[in-house]
Design a protein around this motif. Structure first.
Motif, PDB file in Angstrom:
ATOM      1  N   LEU A 381       0.835  -1.203   0.000  1.00 12.76           N
ATOM      2  CA  LEU A 381       0.000   0.000   0.000  1.00 12.76           C
ATOM      3  C   LEU A 381       0.868   1.250   0.000  1.00 12.76           C
ATOM      4  O   LEU A 381       0.630   2.188  -0.772  1.00 12.76           O
ATOM      5  N   ASP A 382       1.862   1.280   0.852  1.00 12.15           N
ATOM      6  CA  ASP A 382       2.753   2.438   0.948  1.00 12.15           C
ATOM      7  C   ASP A 382       3.450   2.706  -0.385  1.00 12.15           C
ATOM      8  O   ASP A 382       3.543   3.851  -0.844  1.00 12.15           O
ATOM      9  N   SER A 383       3.904   1.639  -1.038  1.00 12.49           N
ATOM     10  CA  SER A 383       4.602   1.788  -2.317  1.00 12.49           C
ATOM     11  C   SER A 383       3.670   2.303  -3.411  1.00 12.49           C
ATOM     12  O   SER A 383       4.069   3.128  -4.243  1.00 12.49           O
ATOM     13  N   VAL A 384       2.436   1.824  -3.412  1.00  6.12           N
ATOM     14  CA  VAL A 384       1.459   2.266  -4.416  1.00  6.12           C
ATOM     15  C   VAL A 384       1.187   3.763  -4.268  1.00  6.12           C
ATOM     16  O   VAL A 384       1.168   4.507  -5.262  1.00  6.12           O
ATOM     17  N   PRO A 451       5.729   0.558  -8.436  1.00  6.98           N
ATOM     18  CA  PRO A 451       5.715   0.674  -6.972  1.00  6.98           C
ATOM     19  C   PRO A 451       6.854  -0.066  -6.286  1.00  6.98           C
ATOM     20  O   PRO A 451       7.326   0.363  -5.216  1.00  6.98           O
ATOM     21  N   SER A 452       7.340  -1.149  -6.873  1.00  5.40           N
ATOM     22  CA  SER A 452       8.374  -1.954  -6.223  1.00  5.40           C
ATOM     23  C   SER A 452       9.678  -1.194  -6.031  1.00  5.40           C
ATOM     24  O   SER A 452      10.525  -1.610  -5.229  1.00  5.40           O
ATOM     25  N   ARG A 453       9.886  -0.072  -6.734  1.00  4.47           N
ATOM     26  CA  ARG A 453      11.122   0.694  -6.563  1.00  4.47           C
ATOM     27  C   ARG A 453      11.249   1.190  -5.118  1.00  4.47           C
ATOM     28  O   ARG A 453      12.344   1.453  -4.645  1.00  4.47           O
ATOM     29  N   TRP A 454      10.112   1.302  -4.408  1.00  4.03           N
ATOM     30  CA  TRP A 454      10.138   1.835  -3.048  1.00  4.03           C
ATOM     31  C   TRP A 454      10.487   0.775  -2.005  1.00  4.03           C
ATOM     32  O   TRP A 454      10.654   1.103  -0.824  1.00  4.03           O
ATOM     33  N   THR A 455      10.596  -0.488  -2.427  1.00  2.00           N
ATOM     34  CA  THR A 455      10.933  -1.553  -1.468  1.00  2.00           C
ATOM     35  C   THR A 455      12.428  -1.844  -1.418  1.00  2.00           C
ATOM     36  O   THR A 455      12.875  -2.638  -0.598  1.00  2.00           O
ATOM     37  N   ASP A 456      13.201  -1.201  -2.292  1.00  2.00           N
ATOM     38  CA  ASP A 456      14.660  -1.365  -2.280  1.00  2.00           C
ATOM     39  C   ASP A 456      15.252  -0.379  -1.274  1.00  2.00           C
ATOM     40  O   ASP A 456      15.247   0.833  -1.506  1.00  2.00           O
TER      41      ASP A 456
END
Length: 556
Positions: A381-384, A451-456
């Motif tokens: 959710l945060d990444s989206v 959105p997955s760029r925010w999980t790195d």
């Protein structure tokens, strides 16, 4: 902020013949010929002189380079208004990070990149004024003595008052209110008739912007505005909001006092809406109305300025209008963009759904509502939300009026090692965080929604976010409590510095709860793909068609 221009339609040939025949009755032939020549040639001469001025006359080396334009006054308005991001990026390639363009008679000096954002958004109030840039737009809509219709130090106190209504306890209560409103909307609105039917395989359609606007105003009025305002959304208050919203456009920003019906409707609606709020406040003070839910009215009624003056009722009313208008536009736009991208990427929507299943499933197979704290700890959710705000910041350009000659820092483009640019008093400066947020030199696949760029944890996105939130502990108190400055970050979805959005945490709460509630109830697709942005509005909105196809979610 965008602009559109319509060409002038010339009278037909017969009409011109009539005008000339009438003119012959009063003017000699020689005078008439001179008048016609002047009418035809003066605009041409003005344009030629404007072009020669730019090409031939020597340039002042202390001034930023000016974007070439043909028509005086109009300047670069069409190019900027149609696609500001493309216009600014093309100018950057030619002139560097600092340049000036003409926008309907106003000189706009642009400073791009992280350094440019810091220069403008971190500038001193004595030099750069938000009030002088925006008051002619906001005061007729919000009302007197609040926001940009008061000294900056008073605005900072008003922001401090608002923070009382955005306490952690209130936020915890708001989660359930928002979920209730969104769920009820999905069940009652005619657009979601499929949602109410038994056949879970049937697909329907809804306009994502209309739905987002309606859901966000319902949730905002239920939480921040109070039960009296929420109950009024089904009656006269909704029409007042529509009329007032008609005065919050790029036209109003550039021309604040036109004799148009939309302006008159704006003024009538502002007074009626302010009176509506004042009557609620008076009824509460006199004990004629009780409130058993936390809202901003209750929070503001007990506030007092540092000089001992209680916050007047008319200022409370105008602050409430400002919160409703500003928050409604930005949150509904972001919600619409997020839903469009989730419909275009059903695999990410499924990740968002499974995140809820994993965390909030109950023994009977239902999904319970997350708490406020749990809502803040959902990585998908945060990444989206973060990625949507990166690609689609609601406000692409931020203006300040230059109150005194201003030296541009040497870290930005300068004419030579021995001199610096100076922005003259009377110019405007323009920061565009939207350009930095899609800068290909900073972001991998910058224009793609990933959105997955925010999980790195070591990636550019997280580094930009840490800089925005000042995780190292560097905070600044502008008068409404310590906040992260964030002016040097290439990611600034809620602005930065002293004018950073006070409702940032509520926006995350509202968006997060809205998206979770929608996703747990319906599956979405968008065969036409995500539409391009419309820059002809104050807030960057998706163009039509923006219809999302949906069906009720299948539950195991």
């Amino acid at each position: 902020m965008g602009f559109s221009f319509n060409s002038t339609v010339l009278p037909a040939h017969d009409a011109w013949s009539g005008y000339l025949a009438d003119a012959h009755k009063f003017l000699p032939d020689s005078t008439l010929r001179l008048a016609l020549l002047a009418f035809i040639n003066i605009p041409v001469i003005v344009i030629v002189l404007n072009v020669l001025r730019q090409l031939v006359l020597p340039k002042n080396p202390s001034l930023p380079p000016e974007v070439f334009h043909v028509i005086p006054y109009v300047g670069s308005s069409p190019a900027y208004g149609n696609d500001p991001i493309a216009f600014l990026e093309s100018c950057r390639k030619k002139y560097g990070d600092v340049f000036t363009f003409v926008l309907l008679g106003r000189k706009m000096t642009v400073a791009l990149g992280s350094a440019g954002n810091n220069f403008i958004l971190g500038g001193k109030v004595a030099n750069l004024s938000a009030e002088d840039a925006y008051t002619h737009l906001t005061t007729p809509v919000f009302g007197k003595d609040v926001v940009y219709d008061c000294p900056n130090e008073k605005l900072m106190e008003q922001k401090k008052f608002i923070k009382v209504g955005l306490s952690a306890d209130n936020m915890r209560a708001y989660v359930g209110m928002i979920e209730h409103e969104v769920s009820q909307y999905l069940r009652k609105d005619p657009s979601f008739r499929v949602f109410q039917m038994n056949d879970i395989n049937e697909w329907g359609q809804f306009d994502v912007l209309t739905a987002s606007q309606e859901m966000t105003i319902l949730t905002a009025t239920h939480t921040l505005q109070g039960k009296e305002v929420r109950s009024g959304m089904d009656t006269t208050f909704a029409q007042l909001f529509t009329d007032l919203d008609g005065g919050f456009t790029p036209l109003n920003l550039m021309y604040p006092n036109l004799p148009l019906e939309s302006y008159r409707k704006r003024d009538r609606a502002q007074k009626k809406m302010a009176d509506f709020y004042v009557n609620i406040i008076k009824a509460r003070r006199e004990g004629m109305s009780t409130n058993d839910e936390p809202d901003m009215i209750s929070a503001l009624m007990g506030q007092t300025y540092r000089n001992g003056t209680p916050l007047p009722d008319h200022e409370i009313a105008h602050i409430l209008i400002a919160l409703l208008m500003a928050g409604q536009h930005t949150s509904s736009a972001t919600a619409a963009w997020a839903l469009l991208h989730l419909a275009n990427h059903p695999e990410i929507a499924e990740e968002l759904y499974q995140e809820q299943v994993k965390r909030f499933s109950t023994p009977d197979g239902a999904l319970r509502l997350p708490t406020y704290e749990e809502l803040k700890s959902l990585p998908v959710l945060d990444s989206v939300i973060r990625e949507t705000l990166r690609i689609h910041p609601p406000i692409h350009s931020i203006l300040r009026y230059v109150r005194a000659d201003l030296i541009v820092p040497g870290t930005l483009s300068a004419p030579s090692k021995d001199s610096q640019y100076v922005v003259p008093k009377g110019h405007y400066v323009l920061a565009c965080p939207a350009v930095a947020q899609v800068d290909k030199s900073l972001w991998s696949k910058a224009e793609e929604w990933i959105p997955s760029r925010w999980t790195d944890p070591e990636g550019q996105a997280q580094q930009a976010f840490k800089q925005y939130t000042d995780e190292n502990g560097e905070k600044v108190d502008y008068g409404f409590g310590a906040v992260s400055k964030g002016t040097e970050s290439p990611y600034q979805p809620f602005g930065a510095g002293r004018h950073r959005c006070i409702g940032e945490q509520f926006a995350y709460l509202q968006l997060g709860t809205l998206l979770l509630t929608v996703i747990r109830n319906i599956e979405m697709r968008i065969p036409s793909g995500v539409p391009p942005p419309n820059y002809h509005t104050m807030i960057t909105l998706p163009k039509q068609p923006r219809m999302i196809t949906y069906r009720r979610r299948k539950f195991d």
